[in-house]
Motif scaffolding. Structure first.
Motif, short mmCIF file in Angstrom:
data_model
loop_
_atom_site.label_atom_id
_atom_site.label_comp_id
_atom_site.label_asym_id
_atom_site.label_seq_id
_atom_site.Cartn_x
_atom_site.Cartn_y
_atom_site.Cartn_z
N LEU A 10 1.30 6.26 2.49
CA LEU A 10 1.33 5.19 1.49
C LEU A 10 -0.08 4.88 1.00
CD1 LEU A 10 2.57 2.91 -0.13
CD2 LEU A 10 2.83 1.58 1.98
N ASP A 11 -1.04 4.85 1.92
CA ASP A 11 -2.42 4.57 1.52
C ASP A 11 -2.95 5.63 0.56
OD1 ASP A 11 -2.54 2.29 3.09
OD2 ASP A 11 -4.45 2.80 3.98
N GLU A 12 -2.68 6.88 0.84
CA GLU A 12 -3.17 7.96 -0.04
C GLU A 12 -2.55 7.85 -1.43
OE1 GLU A 12 -3.98 11.43 3.34
OE2 GLU A 12 -2.07 11.32 2.29
N TRP A 13 -1.28 7.45 -1.46
CA TRP A 13 -0.58 7.30 -2.74
C TRP A 13 -1.22 6.18 -3.56
CZ3 TRP A 13 5.24 5.47 -2.72
CH2 TRP A 13 5.84 5.77 -3.94
N LEU A 14 -1.49 5.07 -2.89
CA LEU A 14 -2.11 3.94 -3.59
C LEU A 14 -3.54 4.28 -4.00
CD1 LEU A 14 -0.61 0.97 -1.53
CD2 LEU A 14 0.07 1.76 -3.81
#
Lengths: 337, 337, 337, 337
Positions: B214-218
């Protein structure tokens, strides 16, 4: 091989088929259906000759089952499996909610929870007396004391009990105390335990292993069915992936294929699936929408004080609000909560 | 660092804050809100001193942003991002359906699909002119011809166009033809491409990478926002796991945390997520129930004849039935389809 | 389809086969081998008739290639691909070490590293001028300045340069500066970029994507080969799994099947694979033992001060000791370091 | 908490520390080392006061153990655990090979294998009498008959026996028949079974679960150690990932961190790890190079005829060649095979 009887087949005709199966050294499984009886067989190492059955009186057809799981497959049993647990109908037209604390912590807690559930129309309580814990130094559950406590709560409130069995040693004790025997994710391929609950006469809720494929899960169910216990509920509870935004990755997309391949009911556990209580209501609604037949959800009057799983446990007002939403959505999907 | 202005702050007061940020060698981002303006800043390698801003006229507060993503975070922008695309409102009170074939195959196909969609109240069409294909020998899309065709369909039917951009070379062409520029999962961390669409003035739909946290996506979204394009839609499309019952594992459990951490809308693509059309309707409903803001679904008048993705594409009657169900469930969750 | 020529086939006979392939609208690929020439073809959407070739003079056999990757497959080219890079032989009898800092940080650093490497018999330097970074706010590399610096270091020390290309815009610049063009894991399916380096005349080191299957990886290589660049080195660098003891899960078990399915050399990057320098030497030795053809390892005179990837970077004494061990083990496995 | 004694501490001084621990309601674990004795303690739910021990005669230091696993950690026991099994030394200076068929199929097979192994200097035989099988209809092993057969083979050939225990019911039988009790991957978190083998007085080989993190694996070992059985061997056998080129993904990169965090020996099973015999030799060599202490490898005189696991089983000539290579590489790494 599945022998499908004609709709008007008689009991002696069925017995005759059973006898032929037994004579082959195989195990017959009589599967009554709404309009016809079918008789499965297991134990063969090679293909069975359909000719053995096709000439017999009352036999409609002998069908080869192509899946490695037999008794769990839709090929062998077309109709959805239905069961009644402590007065609750589980099956394709209902959405069954099972709620309660992670573990039996005290009589007061469990009683309070059961009374709350019953007052809100939830008739099945989950609570663990035996707890599988990663650490040998963590609270391992109340054990037999916990089972006694659950029996007492059942007697007083009428709630049905769903509780975990971790080893064969306590199988009889759990079978007696429980309305549904839960097999945890870590034991999904504890084949000795699966064989043992195949001999029990209570329904079994079989959680999916953390890295189990759908086929492996259905094969684990097959161990129980092959033992003669046909009341198995599958329960998705999240799988292991690289994703770190939730404790596990709740795989709701397994629900439609599980129901396509098997006639067994499929429940979802969004508490272990997400690991965070704030996401439980949304994923519960999504479970209903995905086609699941029920929900196993951790609820506690004071989640902050729970001895285990606090962060993934919802409190009572959250559960009450969730129930209201489930009851609004369910009828659109042809179900009642 | 985020500088929150008082609700009555004037334009010159805002300009003054912008000037102070610029004087520090940082980039200011003015973020107007419903009741107050906030000004983010990016480009700092070390902590910025809040004292630089807290004494200025009209400044309410200077807040440190703790996440690695800044402009994408709820900390920096509390209100859900809303946008209007070809007349369609995207945001927290709607559920936006985008449908259409995997690829532009012919004008007849795309026109027929657009007309069907419009007749059913679906105003956004997805169709790829550039197709990322695993094999260099597979159909790679119609390219610029496909974009022309989409423009024609848009003109005739009024439908909005969602189409993929695969490289910087065609950024201007896609920006002109599209109402929403799609960035595919395989390009989620193609940083040159992200920077380029940060300069576009059309909304960007950013698919989650196959193994993106999720962090990489954001953070990928942050590349676009940092370029000055604030209209980003996140789209979950399934992740890579061991599970083999579906093409990818559709991670609906990412929807609630994505919406908790970010103000950006989150869509779901159940077609790539499952890879099997039969499971698309159930997972579409589950996406709505999980809190998603919209759906990207592959639909085709004759899926069997589609040049790509046929097995995961629903036909028109299935789409129509799905729309009806979505429209029944959505109001319960405070949304309109 | 692969047309295998007789060992004594003449140039005109080969030209004739090429002409027949071209006449079918297909692309011929002449693949010279140690004892015979073979001619592959790509571009067909349906099976090609072997009869077109089997009657021609000098043709031994026409073979169908069953894998989706053609030019990358052992079926089409039986012998291991060998290449010479800056005087270094890469192939089945050598074990090639490429070392250096994550990124070009300064001329002093890169020069010092190159001199150290050359003094220890390592002739290929890795250093990134363009850096793919998760955050838009992180150091993005020195860019074109970095390339100039690398060119200078090459000229002074004679070391060969391995450096990453992130987008088509800088393809010519990187091609000129590099002896090997590196394509990063995040770009393994950036098909526009793959097509572009297929036109370059420098070897390409293609890192495996974080969740790429072996087939997808070979298909990505196929994009480059199909463009006419036959010098591709595969590089395993760890995949995404649930495991959290290392940054990624270094999949050494992909080495034997990659070499079985393809004739391309396979390198291993234990630095990204583990994410922790302390585990790099053991995994480097394991890479050699698993059958890999080379190593890509991050080394820096002062890892603590590296601008990126410090925790996974070994220092010079560690590299020196590792080289000594590799040189002892390699001969047992029929290789020289 | 770990109480480290001075190197000259006397038995009565050690007894005194044990008594103080017991008086706190905790369980003492005396851990003799090469130069000093240390005494661990388990059972505390809160921090223990070091002051209880630091004043006692013979006590050097009281150290807090920061990991959730205590007895398994290097913090508590610095020196590598060594054990002697059927005359074979297991530990940091040896590389132990355990080989044999997946399952006891017949006396002839097992005898023939044992004789071959002994003739090649391999002194430990693996063979399953109880087999965990995905399907209830598959061959489940010879059971108690298999154990008898193994005892006979041990008596005749002197080979040590490694065999699996699947449930508590057969614990005593397996303990008697085996020199090493194997716990399979599917039972890694069968806590009842772990507790039971903690009471056994034979070494336990604990396979890593298919999706177990390193911490979970060490916690499972902790269950056994906490029961009083300190002779535990960890065995990596491949984990579940998306990768499909091998049956599981053999995670050799877990070896260095496992040995850094724990003093227990680490073996590798490349047969289950890869699922394909052709890749077993390369991965065996890689296991040695990665720092593993031993190998568990499936070997059979005629793998094609094996009742289970045939495709991943090597034949005798392959094993013989592998042993020769291991014996060449091992001394370079300071080990003897």
């Amino acid at each position: 091989m599945l022998v499908v009887m004609q709709s008007h087949a008689t009991a002696p005709q069925i017995d005759r088929v059973v006898a032929v199966i037994t004579a082959q050294g195989l195990t017959p499984h009589v599967l009554p259906g709404a309009t016809r009886t079918a008789i499965g067989m297991t134990g063969n190492t090679a293909a069975v000759d359909p000719g053995l059955f096709e000439g017999l009186d009352g036999v409609e057809q002998a069908i080869r089952v192509t899946k490695p799981f037999k008794l769990a497959s839709r090929e062998m049993k077309k109709d959805d499996t239905r069961m009644t647990i402590a007065g609750v109908n589980v099956g394709p037209t209902t959405f069954t909610v099972v709620a309660g604390p992670c573990s039996c912590e005290s009589e007061a807690l469990v009683m309070r929870t059961a009374e709350f559930l019953v007052s809100k129309g939830v008739k099945l309580l989950r609570a663990g007396a035996f707890k599988p814990r990663t650490s040998p130094y963590a609270f391992q559950g109340m054990g037999l004391e916990g089972l006694k406590l659950l029996a007492k709560v059942r007697e007083k409130t009428g709630v049905g009990i769903v509780t975990e069995l971790m080893d064969t040693e306590y199988a009889s004790a759990v079978e007696e105390a429980a309305d549904v025997i839960q097999i945890g994710a870590r034991n999904m391929q504890n084949f000795s335990l699966l064989k043992r609950v195949g001999k029990c006469r209570k329904p079994v809720l079989l959680k999916r292993g953390m890295s189990a494929t759908l086929d492996e899960w259905l094969m684990a169910a097959e161990y129980i069915l092959a033992g003669g216990n046909y009341d198995v509920i599958l329960c998705e509870r999240g799988v292991r992936t690289f994703a770190d935004h939730s404790r596990n990755t709740l795989d709701l997309s397994v629900v439609p294929p599980a129901k396509a391949l098997s006639h067994l009911p499929v429940f979802v556990d969004p508490s272990h699936g997400t690991g965070k209580w704030a996401y439980v209501p949304a994923m519960s609604l999504a479970a209903l929408a995905s086609g699941a037949d029920g929900l196993l959800v951790e609820a506690h009057p004071e989640p902050d004080k729970a001895l285990s799983d606090g962060p993934q446990t919802i409190d009572f007002p959250t559960l009450e609000k969730l129930l209201a939403q489930l009851r609004q959505v369910a009828p659109i999907l042809g179900r009642t909560v």
